[in-house]
Design a protein around this motif. Sequence first.
Motif, short mmCIF file in Angstrom:
data_model
loop_
_atom_site.label_atom_id
_atom_site.label_comp_id
_atom_site.label_asym_id
_atom_site.label_seq_id
_atom_site.Cartn_x
_atom_site.Cartn_y
_atom_site.Cartn_z
N ARG A 87 -7.82 21.48 15.63
CA ARG A 87 -8.04 22.14 17.25
C ARG A 87 -9.78 22.29 16.92
NH1 ARG A 87 -5.24 27.69 15.79
NH2 ARG A 87 -3.09 26.97 14.99
N GLY A 88 -10.25 21.62 15.91
CA GLY A 88 -11.91 21.81 16.80
C GLY A 88 -11.81 20.58 17.23
N ASP A 89 -11.18 19.25 17.12
CA ASP A 89 -10.44 17.82 17.89
C ASP A 89 -10.92 18.39 19.71
OD1 ASP A 89 -12.47 16.85 15.75
OD2 ASP A 89 -10.63 15.79 14.95
N ARG A 90 -9.95 18.71 19.64
CA ARG A 90 -9.06 19.37 20.91
C ARG A 90 -10.42 20.16 21.74
NH1 ARG A 90 -6.37 17.43 24.01
NH2 ARG A 90 -9.16 18.07 25.70
N SER A 91 -10.67 21.10 20.49
CA SER A 91 -11.86 22.34 21.60
C SER A 91 -13.04 21.39 21.65
CB SER A 91 -12.50 23.77 20.45
OG SER A 91 -13.21 24.32 20.96
N ALA A 92 -13.66 20.29 20.89
CA ALA A 92 -14.91 19.95 21.68
C ALA A 92 -14.87 19.03 22.24
CB ALA A 92 -15.00 18.35 20.36
N VAL A 93 -13.62 18.15 22.55
CA VAL A 93 -13.18 17.78 24.25
C VAL A 93 -13.33 18.76 25.76
CG1 VAL A 93 -11.21 16.09 25.25
CG2 VAL A 93 -12.20 15.70 23.02
N ASP A 94 -12.12 19.69 25.12
CA ASP A 94 -12.50 20.55 26.31
C ASP A 94 -13.00 21.20 26.74
OD1 ASP A 94 -9.45 20.63 26.29
OD2 ASP A 94 -8.92 22.24 24.96
N SER A 95 -14.67 21.47 26.15
CA SER A 95 -15.81 22.26 25.93
C SER A 95 -16.02 20.81 26.74
CB SER A 95 -16.53 22.55 24.86
OG SER A 95 -17.69 22.94 24.78
N MET A 96 -16.62 19.84 26.24
CA MET A 96 -16.94 18.74 27.16
C MET A 96 -17.11 18.60 28.57
SD MET A 96 -18.23 15.43 25.05
CE MET A 96 -15.94 15.26 23.45
N ASP A 107 1.05 19.58 28.95
CA ASP A 107 1.05 18.23 27.83
C ASP A 107 2.07 18.65 26.69
OD1 ASP A 107 0.42 16.37 26.26
OD2 ASP A 107 -2.31 16.92 26.74
N THR A 108 3.01 18.12 26.36
CA THR A 108 3.95 18.71 25.18
C THR A 108 3.86 17.34 24.03
OG1 THR A 108 5.97 17.44 26.10
CG2 THR A 108 5.56 19.94 26.69
N ARG A 109 3.02 16.21 24.54
CA ARG A 109 3.32 15.03 22.81
C ARG A 109 2.05 15.83 21.88
NH1 ARG A 109 -0.39 11.78 26.84
NH2 ARG A 109 -1.89 13.22 26.62
N PRO A 110 2.34 14.63 21.10
CA PRO A 110 2.10 15.35 19.41
C PRO A 110 0.58 15.03 19.91
CG PRO A 110 3.43 13.95 19.09
CD PRO A 110 3.44 14.12 20.76
N PRO A 111 -0.92 15.36 19.40
CA PRO A 111 -1.96 14.96 19.38
C PRO A 111 -1.96 13.35 18.87
CG PRO A 111 -1.69 16.61 17.88
CD PRO A 111 -0.47 16.58 18.28
N GLU A 112 -3.44 12.60 19.71
CA GLU A 112 -3.05 11.61 18.98
C GLU A 112 -3.96 11.34 18.14
OE1 GLU A 112 -4.39 8.64 21.85
OE2 GLU A 112 -3.18 9.45 23.40
N PRO A 113 -3.92 10.42 16.95
CA PRO A 113 -5.40 10.49 15.87
C PRO A 113 -6.43 10.21 16.94
CG PRO A 113 -3.25 9.06 14.96
CD PRO A 113 -3.38 9.44 17.27
N VAL A 114 -7.59 10.81 15.50
CA VAL A 114 -8.76 10.59 16.01
C VAL A 114 -9.60 9.51 15.18
CG1 VAL A 114 -11.37 11.57 15.68
CG2 VAL A 114 -9.09 12.86 16.74
N ARG A 115 -10.06 8.33 16.10
CA ARG A 115 -10.65 7.63 14.68
C ARG A 115 -12.17 7.87 14.72
NH1 ARG A 115 -13.04 2.46 16.79
NH2 ARG A 115 -12.98 0.66 15.28
N VAL A 116 -11.98 7.41 13.22
CA VAL A 116 -13.36 8.14 12.74
C VAL A 116 -14.60 6.78 11.59
CG1 VAL A 116 -14.26 9.91 10.90
CG2 VAL A 116 -12.41 9.71 12.27
#
Length: 159
Positions: A79-88, A53-62
Amino acid sequence: MHERSWSAVPIVAEPPTDSGTGDGRRFFEVPESGWHALFAWAVGPEHMVRCLDTRPPEPVRVVCESRGKRTVRVEERTRGDRSAVDSMIHDYLTDARVPSQPCGFRWFIELPDGIDDADQFFARFGPALMNLPAEPCPRREREAMIAVAETLYTTAPQE
């Protein structure tokens, strides 16, 4: 027949295009969720490919609500957002007794003959998943998904 493991999923240099991989096989990208990753596990490595996955990270809608007022803003993914997704995803797969999916890849499932897109693919699993007890149980979902996958592909996945 490959051993059922994430590392047995072939790595391709580029993600498959709408026209497939050039060998007559067609694929769709697996959404980022534990439930969808479980589908990938069910079909087995012989019916999947992955790429870095070489795409730039997509923005997060809050979305925030306070005193009846709703505000929406867009932020860069952390990184925290990415970590949360991976953790789920990890937690869901663990509940299903499936090994963790390696991070940093995009995952693609091969479309079986007679199925045109991801919606049709997931619809084939509907009856088997609807017959499960009302209380969600990833282990039971895994078993039902594997049983359906075995009927969708000419080479039945092995557990």
